[in-house]
Structure formats: C-alpha cells, structure tokens
Design a protein around this motif. Structure first.
Motif, mmCIF file in Angstrom:
data_model
loop_
_atom_site.group_PDB
_atom_site.id
_atom_site.type_symbol
_atom_site.label_atom_id
_atom_site.label_comp_id
_atom_site.label_asym_id
_atom_site.label_seq_id
_atom_site.Cartn_x
_atom_site.Cartn_y
_atom_site.Cartn_z
ATOM 1 N N PHE A 273 30.521 11.050 0.739
ATOM 2 C CA PHE A 273 31.212 11.086 2.026
ATOM 3 C C PHE A 273 30.247 11.200 3.199
ATOM 4 N N ASP A 274 29.070 11.740 2.986
ATOM 5 C CA ASP A 274 28.046 11.699 4.039
ATOM 6 C C ASP A 274 27.688 10.248 4.365
ATOM 7 N N ASP A 275 27.556 9.435 3.326
ATOM 8 C CA ASP A 275 27.244 8.023 3.536
ATOM 9 C C ASP A 275 28.403 7.306 4.234
ATOM 10 N N LEU A 276 29.630 7.570 3.796
ATOM 11 C CA LEU A 276 30.791 6.923 4.396
ATOM 12 C C LEU A 276 30.946 7.329 5.865
ATOM 13 N N SER A 277 30.738 8.606 6.170
ATOM 14 C CA SER A 277 30.877 9.053 7.560
ATOM 15 C C SER A 277 29.816 8.401 8.444
ATOM 16 N N LEU A 278 28.616 8.173 7.911
ATOM 17 C CA LEU A 278 27.581 7.473 8.672
ATOM 18 C C LEU A 278 28.011 6.049 8.981
ATOM 19 N N ARG A 279 28.606 5.382 8.008
ATOM 20 C CA ARG A 279 29.080 4.005 8.203
ATOM 21 C C ARG A 279 30.194 3.957 9.253
ATOM 22 N N ILE A 280 31.087 4.929 9.200
ATOM 23 C CA ILE A 280 32.173 4.976 10.178
ATOM 24 C C ILE A 280 31.614 5.191 11.582
ATOM 25 N N GLY A 281 30.665 6.116 11.704
ATOM 26 C CA GLY A 281 30.061 6.373 13.007
ATOM 27 C C GLY A 281 29.368 5.157 13.586
ATOM 28 N N LEU A 282 28.653 4.426 12.752
ATOM 29 C CA LEU A 282 27.969 3.215 13.216
ATOM 30 C C LEU A 282 28.974 2.162 13.656
ATOM 31 N N ASN A 283 30.081 2.040 12.923
ATOM 32 C CA ASN A 283 31.100 1.064 13.296
ATOM 33 C C ASN A 283 31.742 1.417 14.632
ATOM 34 N N GLU A 284 32.015 2.698 14.837
ATOM 35 C CA GLU A 284 32.664 3.106 16.077
ATOM 36 C C GLU A 284 31.760 2.912 17.288
ATOM 37 N N HIS A 285 30.443 2.819 17.069
ATOM 38 C CA HIS A 285 29.500 2.590 18.159
ATOM 39 C C HIS A 285 28.962 1.160 18.149
ATOM 40 N N ASN A 286 29.681 0.261 17.483
ATOM 41 C CA ASN A 286 29.271 -1.138 17.430
ATOM 42 C C ASN A 286 30.142 -1.964 18.372
ATOM 43 N N PRO A 287 29.632 -2.335 19.545
ATOM 44 C CA PRO A 287 30.450 -3.111 20.494
ATOM 45 C C PRO A 287 30.856 -4.476 19.946
ATOM 46 N N GLY A 288 30.084 -5.009 19.005
ATOM 47 C CA GLY A 288 30.358 -6.341 18.488
ATOM 48 C C GLY A 288 31.646 -6.465 17.712
ATOM 49 N N ARG A 289 32.224 -5.343 17.295
ATOM 50 C CA ARG A 289 33.456 -5.409 16.505
ATOM 51 C C ARG A 289 34.638 -5.902 17.327
ATOM 52 N N ASP A 290 34.484 -5.918 18.654
ATOM 53 C CA ASP A 290 35.551 -6.437 19.509
ATOM 54 C C ASP A 290 35.423 -7.934 19.746
ATOM 55 N N THR A 291 34.335 -8.535 19.280
ATOM 56 C CA THR A 291 34.051 -9.933 19.594
ATOM 57 C C THR A 291 34.124 -10.847 18.379
ATOM 58 N N GLN A 292 33.561 -10.409 17.256
ATOM 59 C CA GLN A 292 33.416 -11.312 16.106
ATOM 60 C C GLN A 292 34.230 -10.821 14.911
ATOM 61 N N SER A 293 34.881 -11.755 14.235
ATOM 62 C CA SER A 293 35.598 -11.436 12.999
ATOM 63 C C SER A 293 34.630 -11.434 11.833
ATOM 64 N N ILE A 294 35.044 -10.815 10.735
ATOM 65 C CA ILE A 294 34.185 -10.776 9.555
ATOM 66 C C ILE A 294 34.102 -12.150 8.893
ATOM 67 N N ALA A 295 35.132 -12.979 9.035
ATOM 68 C CA ALA A 295 35.068 -14.355 8.519
ATOM 69 C C ALA A 295 34.052 -15.167 9.304
ATOM 70 N N GLU A 296 34.046 -15.010 10.643
ATOM 71 C CA GLU A 296 33.078 -15.724 11.467
ATOM 72 C C GLU A 296 31.661 -15.237 11.183
ATOM 73 N N ALA A 297 31.496 -13.938 10.960
ATOM 74 C CA ALA A 297 30.174 -13.400 10.624
ATOM 75 C C ALA A 297 29.667 -13.996 9.322
ATOM 76 N N SER A 298 30.562 -14.205 8.354
ATOM 77 C CA SER A 298 30.164 -14.814 7.085
ATOM 78 C C SER A 298 29.658 -16.233 7.311
ATOM 79 N N LEU A 299 30.377 -17.007 8.108
ATOM 80 C CA LEU A 299 29.970 -18.382 8.384
ATOM 81 C C LEU A 299 28.696 -18.427 9.215
ATOM 82 N N GLY A 300 28.474 -17.407 10.051
ATOM 83 C CA GLY A 300 27.296 -17.386 10.903
ATOM 84 C C GLY A 300 26.088 -16.709 10.305
ATOM 85 N N GLN A 301 26.198 -16.231 9.064
ATOM 86 C CA GLN A 301 25.098 -15.491 8.454
ATOM 87 C C GLN A 301 23.816 -16.306 8.393
#
Length: 610
Positions: free
Chosen positions: A345-373
């Motif tokens: 859960f320490d690892d999971l909470s770190l992942r959640i914190g990083l996601n909440e501070h990631n401005p890009g989550r409002d712009t790109q979908s995970i499907a688009e990220a896959s195609l743009g990898q």
C-alpha cells in the motif's frame, strides 16, 4: 529440443507462407568477440541458397520490450557479402536497417560486419573485458526470406567466460540453437565472468546469472525469485516454458529491465540492491518481467503479432501489455510473502499521489498514450499533456478490476480476464479491444463498452477514496494533516542548476508566466540557489505573493507569483474507521489475502497469509 522452442516452431509455422519461399535450411551465426576492451566484435551470418535476384538483409530498428525506434544500425561497419564460393557480391544500403545484396544466380550468401556494442542501458548490446550482453535485435541480422528457418549461434569468447541464454544449448561450447529468428530475437545471451545458480519451482527449472560486482545478496534474491516463480497460478493455469533464466546486471549506472520469451535481464547500479527501498525496486521489477512471460510474450495485442522489426507496431492496447503487468507485479509479491501489506500500500499510495499531481491526465487518454508510445518523450510538454502506459495503465487496470469484482459479486477479477486471454489468444493470435470486452461481458453479464469509452478512450480522473472504500480503505495525510507551499516548478536535477525543467499546468508558476527553460535568479530580490530553493519557499505561507527574477530567452524580467497550497508529507492508505464484512470480502477477492488491520486500524503483522 525443449518444449518452449517446439511450441514456438508450431506457432511460427503459420507465418512461414508470408515470410519464406525457400527450402527449410539453417541460418548460421558466428560472433567473434575479438576486441572487448573497445566494445568490438566480428559477426558473420550464413544464409541458405536463395532463388531470388536479391537478398534483403535487415537489422531491426527497435527491440522487443521497448516501443521506440532506435539507431540500432549505427553500430554496424565493414559490411560485406559473398556467395557460396567466397566471391564478393554487390550490395547497397536501402534503409536505415536494411542492406540489399544482388544475386545473378541461386547461391548461399554469407554476410559479415563489424559490430560496436556499448549500449548497456538500452539493453541492446554491450561488450567489455568482463562480459558481453547480446540482444539479437542489436547484434544479428536476418533476411525476411529466411526468418522462419532454424537458427544456430556460435561464439568465440575470451578464455574463462561462461555463456547463458533462454535458447537451447548447441553441440559446441558457447553455442545455441533456436527454432527461428523470432526465438533468437527474444532470447538474449549473457556471456562472460559471472555467477550462476539453479533452482526449481512448481516443476520448472530456473537459472539466475549475476554479472558485475555489487552489494546484492544472492541468497535473498534466490529465495525471493523462487517464491515469485511459484506464484504464476495466481492468474494462469499453466506455463509457456520449461526453463527460465533471470539475468541480473550490477552496473556502473545503467538501470532498467526487459522481458523476453523465457528470460529477462534486470539492471541496477551496483550499490543499489541492499537498502530495503532499493531491493523492493529490484524485486518488483523481477516480478514485472516474469509476468510478461505470459502478458506480452504468450499473448499480446493484435498490432504486435507478428512483430514487424523494421517499423512501429501500433496498438491502442499497450496499456494492457505494460500497465496491467505493473498492476499485477506487487500483487504477486504480496501473495508470495516477499513484501508486506504495508509495503504494497505504500507503493499504491505513491502511484495515487503521482497521478493526482499529473496535469496530463486531463488531456490524454490511455488509448492515445498507447498509440503514441512510439514517439513519446519526457519533458515539460509530456508532463502537462500526457499520461503513461505504465503508471496510468496500472490505475486503469485497478479501476477495471474493482468494476469486475463488483459486477460479478466477487466471483471474478481482472486476473480472470488475463487467464482467458492466455487460454484463447495465444500467439500467433492477437487480441483486440472487442475481445477484451467480450471476456468482460462473459464474466459479469454486463456491457463494458460504456466503461471503455469513459476510462480508456477519453481522459479521466479517479475518485480514489470512493474506489478504495469498496475494499474498506481510504487515503490520508494523517490525523492532523498540514499544508505547505506549492509552486509547480521542477528543476532539471543537475547540481546547482536553476533552469526550470518543468512548469506544471495551472500551477502558481504556470499562472505567473514561467515556462520551461527559464532560469531562476532571485526571490524577492535575493539570490537563490538550487540547494536552498525549497527552504526559501517554505519561509512563506500559501497565498503569499512573491517576486521572481528570471532570465527568459536571455532577457532579465520580474514576475509576481501567488504561492499555492498542497498537503504536507506523504499520502498513505489505511483502513476506514468502520469496516464491514462485505468490504473485507471485497478486499480478499481483490488481493487474495486476509484483512491486514486490527480493530484500531493498525497493521496486524508483517506476515502474509494468502
């Protein structure tokens, strides 16, 4: 021949009509590691008789496990081609990773070239006085005409070296055989001065090869790898291999890992194994790559089957290939007793914190990220306008898992989706979006197209407390959370450098007009240093206005910035104040372990009971 190669030969035969018009004959490789101190070797490839007027010879432009085009062929010099009698054949360079040899009559062809190998961090090729790591995609050329023919590899190496690979051993020392080029390209070779260990787990043979001195504990690593290797039944009902090879590199700085057909290579700086945080990074990586033996190497998205080694292999499902593997890696460690629930859960909470501070989550979908990898980079634009197939793919997998558990009334989970993919879409098949959605409907009786549209095909945010409450959990910054100043500024990390590497979208720095590349000079008229910047900002309170002096495009200017607010300390995950039996049952269906808290919300122990 081992079952692994037999299985691959069976599947690859389905591709042979597309790739080969020649008779069944061996392609023979030889590599002479004759100048290891200068990272040089001499490679020869002997192709069977070709009936064509031209023989196309390729070196891949990317390697499996890294979905980016690389300058692989830049390590090749002194290319030469001869016929069966040793006569020189004319050739021309026809693409970055392609040579075309002209033939006036049917003949066998031998190709030779010098190879420079100093790309350890890319896990592509590396030769020095102590070892050679050889990923075929960066070392051995192939011809599409003979891609499906049997392979033999012989090596001339310095005295005292030992050689290991997931391939079958050949008849001579330092030699190997493979069913075809696809097996070769997914079976790297580690040869050199190394330590070698064996163990068994769940009826399978395992080897562990260590190269490089470091502060690793071989006994602990072997113990934990044995535990990991016996946990595959957490998801799948059988194994795609009889023998598996873990290759561990203790390096002078390179780090990372790559999955292969029945082996993996894991790299860490030589003195980053002993501390618990460092070791958790290593062992979770080992788990990740082991899971890839199923998810990617045994079944993968349609766009990646068969591999096209000369161009991008596009797929909107790379988040399933990589992010879902990340999602399962610590679950496997938790069930194996390698990590504690708190560490999970320490690892999971770190992942959640990083996601909440990631401005890009409002712009790109995970499907688009896959195609743009294939064209993804890192920097200010990526931070503000992108998501990551690994980190956000992990969280997308988690949301999907919780939906499946809830919709099936605890009967099924996301593990069952991957079990079904392995059962019904083994290579040479490739699964599509509709195939996953059909599996989801079969497991839950519900239509998952609306869910897919909301969480995969468009940007989304997660209400983590609402999600985690289903399993009796919540996020917290402590009983009496405090706040601290937020600026949104990210420095390059270089010593003494005050050039802004990133400015988070909609942050105080963004609103003040700062941008990546600006150089910070002074705060409220006083000089600042990289080492003391955070302390200077902490002299103020959220809501205060400060004056920044910066060089922007070499022009000095002053900007006003209103300091923002963010929680102080680390985000943690803990038990809700009141937890029902239903929530505990959901928790068990999710992770496969008993509820790890006592009635006061404290961790019961460091032991796992799966």
């Amino acid at each position: 021949m081992k079952p692994t190669n037999l299985a691959f030969l069976t599947t690859s035969a389905l591709f042979s009509m597309c790739f080969s018009t020649s008779s069944f004959a061996d392609v023979n490789y030889h590599i002479d590691i004759n100048q290891p101190i200068h990272h040089l070797a001499q490679v020869s490839v002997s192709f069977p008789q070709s009936q064509s007027s031209e023989l196309v010879v390729n070196l891949p432009v990317w390697r499996t496990g890294r979905y980016q085009v690389l300058p692989v062929a830049d390590g090749v010099r002194l290319f030469n081609a001869t016929d069966s009698k040793g006569h020189a054949l004319p050739w021309r360079r026809t693409a970055s990773g392609e040579w075309t040899v002209s033939l006036t009559k049917p003949t066998a062809v031998k190709v030779t070239y010098q190879l420079h190998a100093n790309e350890l961090g890319d896990r592509l090729r590396h030769i020095d006085e102590s070892h050679a790591y050889l990923d075929a995609s960066g070392v051995f050329m192939y011809s599409p005409e003979f891609r499906q023919e049997p392979i033999s590899v012989e090596m001339s190496v310095p005295k005292g070296w030992n050689s290991f690979s997931g391939m079958d051993k050949g008849p001579k020392p330092h030699s190997f055989t493979a069913a075809n080029y696809d097996v070769l390209v997914d079976s790297p070779i580690e040869t050199g001065i190394n330590q070698h260990f064996n163990f068994k787990a769940d009826g399978r043979e395992y080897e562990v090869v260590f190269w490089g001195e470091g502060n690793y504990d071989t006994e602990q690593i072997l113990t934990d790898l044995r535990k990991i290797s016996g946990q595959a039944s957490m998801i799948w009902d059988d194994y795609p291999f009889e023998r598996y090879v873990y290759m561990v590199h203790a390096t002078s700085g390179a780090s990372g890992a790559t999955e292969h057909l029945n082996s993996t290579v894991i790299q860490l700086p030589r003195f980053q194994f002993r501390e618990r945080d460092d070791y958790l990074r290593f062992i979770s990586t080992a788990s990740h790559e082991f899971i890839h033996t199923w998810n990617v190497k045994s079944y993968r998205p349609q766009g990646l089957v068969p591999y096209d080694y000369q161009s991008e292999n596009m797929s909107e499902l790379l988040w399933v290939a990589e992010g879902s593997t990340s999602y399962f890696q610590n679950q496997l460690l938790l069930r194996a007793g390698v990590i504690t629930p708190k560490e999970f859960f320490d690892d999971l909470s770190l992942r959640i914190g990083l996601n909440e501070h990631n401005p890009g989550r409002d712009t790109q979908s995970i499907a688009e990220a896959s195609l743009g990898q294939w064209s993804s980079t890192w920097g200010d634009y990526a931070l503000n306008h992108s998501v990551n197939i690994y980190s956000e793919g992990y969280l997308t997998s988690m949301v999907l898992d919780f939906n499946i558990i809830d919709d099936s009334e605890l009967a099924y989970s996301y593990r069952d989706v991957h079990k079904a993919l392995y059962q019904h879409f083994k290579i040479p098949m490739g699964y599509k979006v509709q195939d996953i959605q059909n599996i989801l409907t079969k497991l839950t009786g519900k239509d998952y197209q609306p869910w897919w549209q909301e969480f995969v095909n468009q940007p989304f945010s997660i209400e983590f407390d609402t999600l985690l409450a289903q399993a009796g959990l919540m996020t917290t910054y402590g009983d009496k959370p405090k706040s601290q100043v937020d600026t949104g500024i990210g420095l390059s990390g270089l010593h003494g450098d005050l050039v802004l590497a990133t400015v988070a979208k909609n942050s105080p720095a963004w609103k003040a007009g700062l941008t990546a590349g600006d150089e910070l000079v002074a705060l409220n008229g006083l000089k600042v240093t990289a080492e003391g910047l955070s302390k200077r900002f902490n002299d103020f309170e959220p809501g205060d206005t400060v004056t920044l002096t910066v060089f922007s495009n070499d022009r000095l200017k002053e900007l006003s910035m209103v300091l923002g607010e963010q929680p102080k300390g680390k985000l943690a995950i803990t038990a809700l104040k009141q937890v029902t039996d239903k929530q505990k049952a959901f928790f068990k269906a999710w992770l496969g372990i008993d509820w790890p808290f006592n009635d006061k919300g404290e961790w019961l122990s460091t032991d796992n009971k799966a």
